[in-house]
Enzyme design. Structure first.
Site, PDB file in Angstrom:
ATOM      1  N   ASP A 192      -0.228 -14.603  -5.901  1.00 46.07           N
ATOM      2  CA  ASP A 192       0.203 -13.448  -5.108  1.00 46.07           C
ATOM      3  C   ASP A 192      -0.679 -12.243  -5.371  1.00 46.07           C
ATOM      4  O   ASP A 192      -0.263 -11.101  -5.214  1.00 46.07           O
ATOM      5  CB  ASP A 192       1.666 -13.119  -5.420  1.00 46.07           C
ATOM      6  CG  ASP A 192       2.255 -12.143  -4.421  1.00 46.07           C
ATOM      7  OD1 ASP A 192       3.253 -11.470  -4.756  1.00 46.07           O
ATOM      8  OD2 ASP A 192       1.692 -12.018  -3.306  1.00 46.07           O
ATOM      9  N   ASN A 195       1.569 -15.114   1.245  1.00 44.26           N
ATOM     10  CA  ASN A 195       0.744 -14.396   2.225  1.00 44.26           C
ATOM     11  C   ASN A 195      -0.361 -15.211   2.877  1.00 44.26           C
ATOM     12  O   ASN A 195      -1.419 -14.657   3.230  1.00 44.26           O
ATOM     13  CB  ASN A 195       0.086 -13.169   1.578  1.00 44.26           C
ATOM     14  CG  ASN A 195       1.056 -12.327   0.819  1.00 44.26           C
ATOM     15  OD1 ASN A 195       0.949 -12.184  -0.404  1.00 44.26           O
ATOM     16  ND2 ASN A 195       2.036 -11.778   1.517  1.00 44.26           N
TER      17      ASN A 195
HETATM   18  N1  LIG Z   1      -7.777 -10.691  -9.826  1.00 47.32           N
HETATM   19  C1  LIG Z   1      -6.629 -10.101 -10.222  1.00 47.32           C
HETATM   20  N2  LIG Z   1      -6.186 -10.289 -11.474  1.00 47.32           N
HETATM   21  C2  LIG Z   1      -5.026  -9.719 -11.866  1.00 47.32           C
HETATM   22  N3  LIG Z   1      -4.269  -8.937 -11.087  1.00 47.32           N
HETATM   23  C3  LIG Z   1      -4.689  -8.737  -9.837  1.00 47.32           C
HETATM   24  C4  LIG Z   1      -5.870  -9.301  -9.336  1.00 47.32           C
HETATM   25  N4  LIG Z   1      -5.990  -8.938  -8.033  1.00 47.32           N
HETATM   26  C5  LIG Z   1      -4.937  -8.142  -7.745  1.00 47.32           C
HETATM   27  N5  LIG Z   1      -4.184  -8.031  -8.830  1.00 47.32           N
HETATM   28  C6  LIG Z   1      -2.971  -7.270  -8.953  1.00 47.32           C
HETATM   29  O1  LIG Z   1      -1.973  -7.848  -8.136  1.00 47.32           O
HETATM   30  C7  LIG Z   1      -1.030  -6.813  -7.919  1.00 47.32           C
HETATM   31  C8  LIG Z   1      -0.486  -6.773  -6.597  1.00 47.32           C
HETATM   32  N6  LIG Z   1      -1.556  -6.887  -5.662  1.00 47.32           N
HETATM   33  C9  LIG Z   1      -1.558  -7.904  -4.886  1.00 47.32           C
HETATM   34  C10 LIG Z   1      -2.560  -7.648  -4.066  1.00 47.32           C
HETATM   35  C11 LIG Z   1      -2.844  -8.560  -3.018  1.00 47.32           C
HETATM   36  N7  LIG Z   1      -1.578  -8.696  -2.284  1.00 47.32           N
HETATM   37  C12 LIG Z   1      -1.498  -7.999  -1.274  1.00 47.32           C
HETATM   38  O2  LIG Z   1      -2.445  -7.225  -1.011  1.00 47.32           O
HETATM   39  C13 LIG Z   1      -0.306  -8.127  -0.392  1.00 47.32           C
HETATM   40  C14 LIG Z   1      -0.340  -7.383   0.756  1.00 47.32           C
HETATM   41  C15 LIG Z   1       0.736  -7.463   1.632  1.00 47.32           C
HETATM   42  N8  LIG Z   1       0.683  -6.687   2.805  1.00 47.32           N
HETATM   43  O3  LIG Z   1      -0.292  -5.874   2.939  1.00 47.32           O
HETATM   44  O4  LIG Z   1       1.561  -6.846   3.692  1.00 47.32           O
HETATM   45  C16 LIG Z   1       1.840  -8.276   1.373  1.00 47.32           C
HETATM   46  C17 LIG Z   1       1.865  -9.033   0.200  1.00 47.32           C
HETATM   47  O5  LIG Z   1       2.912  -9.852  -0.095  1.00 47.32           O
HETATM   48  C18 LIG Z   1       0.800  -8.963  -0.687  1.00 47.32           C
HETATM   49  O6  LIG Z   1       0.845  -9.740  -1.810  1.00 47.32           O
HETATM   50  N9  LIG Z   1      -3.185  -6.506  -4.379  1.00 47.32           N
HETATM   51  N10 LIG Z   1      -2.551  -6.031  -5.412  1.00 47.32           N
HETATM   52  C19 LIG Z   1      -1.723  -5.483  -8.104  1.00 47.32           C
HETATM   53  O7  LIG Z   1      -1.022  -4.836  -9.122  1.00 47.32           O
HETATM   54  C20 LIG Z   1      -3.124  -5.866  -8.466  1.00 47.32           C
HETATM   55  O8  LIG Z   1      -3.599  -5.049  -9.500  1.00 47.32           O
HETATM   56 MG   LIG Z   2       2.432 -11.229  -1.658  1.00 44.99          MG
END
Ligand SMILES: Nc1ncnc2c1ncn2[C@@H]1O[C@H](Cn2cc(CNC(=O)c3cc([N+](=O)[O-])cc(O)c3O)nn2)[C@@H](O)[C@H]1O
Ligand SMILES: [Mg+2]
Length: 216
Positions: A143, A172
């Site tokens: 996720d 997603n």
């Molecule tokens: N390589 C990585 N390693 C560790 N943590 C990570 C990494 N990439 C992102 N994260 C963390 O995941 C968390 C949540 N996150 C998830 C995303 C990607 N997910 C989405 O962008 C998303 C976007 C939508 N949306 O835009 O509707 C809906 C969803 O359910 C989603 O998961 N970006 N940050 C954030 O705290 C980020 O620091």
């Molecule tokens: Mg998600």
């Protein structure tokens, strides 16, 4: 300096206000109600959460991995269903999110079942065996950043962290979408894949989860 509260801080406040300490179910509904009625947030949510619950109940993992903790909503959803000696490792690289997630997981009383590790998945996955004594994972919930789904799945394979029967469940795959990941798991003889249609958390937009069983 950053002033005012952040969305994750407001989510934590909603949990502290509306949920009962030590009651994971009340933490989940407090977050869902806040995000549905007050302020949307990217938790897997209640609709897709039911699919996550049913896959977890079927797999009953001893060791589970989550990539992308965010505020800990799915960590609570997963950990509440784990059997007594089972563990969840969840990876989050944004410290501001990790601080909130730790508090939400603790509020649910699940801190003994969940190990939150701060850092990037790409750096931490290769350390899972030596640092956390993990032989392999029975269940992986993806996720995090959608363009990390494929590289991290390959990394899990290469690090010998998947075994015959390991279940990967990816959020997603439709919205925001993970087309390369669908391509990878659906056209790969080492995976048996199935799509579970649902909707994007707290909306009517189509989204869904892809469940892929590693065949070894
Ligand atoms: N390589 C990585 N390693 C560790 N943590 C990570 C990494 N990439 C992102 N994260 C963390 O995941 C968390 C949540 N996150 C998830 C995303 C990607 N997910 C989405 O962008 C998303 C976007 C939508 N949306 O835009 O509707 C809906 C969803 O359910 C989603 O998961 N970006 N940050 C954030 O705290 C980020 O620091
Ligand atoms: Mg998600």
């Amino acid at each position: 300096i950053m002033t005012g509260s952040s969305r994750p801080q407001r989510m934590l406040k909603a949990v502290q206000k509306n949920a009962t300490k030590g009651d994971p179910k009340s933490v989940i509904s407090a977050i869902d109600s806040y995000c549905r009625h007050k302020e949307w947030a990217m938790n897997v949510g209640d609709d897709k959460g039911l699919i996550l619950d049913s896959v977890l109940t079927e797999v009953n993992p001893s060791t589970a991995l989550e990539l992308g903790t965010y505020c800990g909503y799915s960590s609570v959803r997963i950990a509440r269903l784990l059997s007594p000696d089972s563990k969840l490792i969840t990876i989050e690289f944004n410290p501001a999110f990790a601080i909130i997630a730790r508090q939400i997981i603790a509020y649910a009383g699940l801190q003994d079942k969940v190990t939150l590790v701060e850092g990037a998945s790409g750096d931490l996955i290769p350390k899972m065996k030596e640092q956390f004594g993990i032989k392999s994972f029975d269940f992986v919930f993806l996720d995090h950043w959608k363009d990390r789904y494929v590289p991290d799945t390959k990394l899990l394979e290469d690090c010998g962290l998947l075994k015959k029967g390991t279940v990967l469940l990816a959020d997603n795959v439709i919205c925001p979408g993970a087309p390369e990941y669908l391509q990878y798991v659906r056209n790969n003889p080492r995976y048996e894949s199935r799509y579970y249609p649902s909707n994007l958390e707290y909306t009517k937009v189509e989204d869904g989860l892809e469940k892929s069983v590693f065949l070894g």
